[in-house]
Design an enzyme around this catalytic site. Sequence first.
Site, short mmCIF file in Angstrom:
data_model
loop_
_atom_site.label_atom_id
_atom_site.label_comp_id
_atom_site.label_asym_id
_atom_site.label_seq_id
_atom_site.Cartn_x
_atom_site.Cartn_y
_atom_site.Cartn_z
N GLU A 48 -19.20 13.46 44.64
CA GLU A 48 -18.71 11.68 45.18
C GLU A 48 -19.39 10.92 44.12
OE1 GLU A 48 -18.18 8.81 48.95
OE2 GLU A 48 -18.62 10.67 49.21
N GLN A 74 -19.93 17.63 34.18
CA GLN A 74 -19.81 18.60 35.56
C GLN A 74 -18.58 18.28 36.04
OE1 GLN A 74 -22.97 18.70 37.67
NE2 GLN A 74 -22.34 20.36 39.17
N ARG A 111 -27.61 20.58 45.26
CA ARG A 111 -27.49 19.81 43.93
C ARG A 111 -27.89 18.34 44.02
NH1 ARG A 111 -21.66 22.29 41.87
NH2 ARG A 111 -21.99 24.20 42.08
N GLY A 122 -17.92 10.99 29.08
CA GLY A 122 -16.81 11.87 29.84
C GLY A 122 -17.81 12.51 31.08
#
Length: 308
Positions: free
Chosen positions: A96, A78, A133, A75
């Site tokens: 994205e 984050q 990130r 799944g």
Amino acid sequence: MAKAIKKQALGRGLSALLKDPENDIQSATDKNADKVVGNIVELDMDSIDVNPFQPRSNFNDEALQELASSIKELGVIQPITVRKLDFNKYQLVSGERRYRASKLVGLETIPAYIRIANDQESLEMALVENIQRQDLDPIEIALSYQRLIDEIQLTQEKMSERVGKKRSTITNYLRLLRLDPIIQTGIRDGFVSMGHGRALVNVEKKQDQIALYEKIVGENLSVRDTEKAVKDYQEGNTNATTVEAPSSKEPKKATINPDFISKNLGAFSEYLSVKVDIKASEKGKGKITIPFHSKEEFNRLKKLITGE
């Protein structure tokens, strides 16, 4: 496990709240906004648009497939971040890759943090979060910094605070944008590193930058070798239009040994079945004469030479 189930159920409950027209939240002061903004909500994939401010333009297909496989098994660990546009309509702020990978495996919903922001705030959030990130390439990072300067009017000092990077680091990235676009593309595609680019940016003329870049790629030069090549260029050729200074000695001209001509003359004549004449000078220039006496013989010679 119980906590995870409770969290997921809460996300679905909030999702239902957002789909109720009577609870259309448009600002942080609206009723129930505190229940949604900053919380994890399960959103329909179809209700999310990609972010036009996304600084990342390259998505590695293999890495995307690997992420998709992980999401299929575990799944979305984050949550993505979105901003609310309209009733049941959202726009990606960050995440994205997770969004694209989730679409690849056919997920209908995705966990998301909801934020309410205007275009300028959305751009700043997207740029800052991606710089922090995501594994953007050096040119994408440099372009992101430049957009923060141009469109958000952030100084390098303020930007340093926002992204948690030293000001000197930001300056080094921004300097890459002074490279010729060919070299910028080379950095993005991994032909040369940011270290190579930082060395080449000290070469002012773009044509000399490219000449050195071709040398780096062609000879597989290290960053240290590149720095030395740039230093040699600056010390000896600062006013030159090309990287290498012309040699003081005349290049040695090629010559043809007469024995070489006579040895190969017979091979020509034997292959063509005519008496071929070859004349050559000591400078290496020459002429081959192939005689013919009819149209048929011309066509025969043409076929032998061209294969047609």
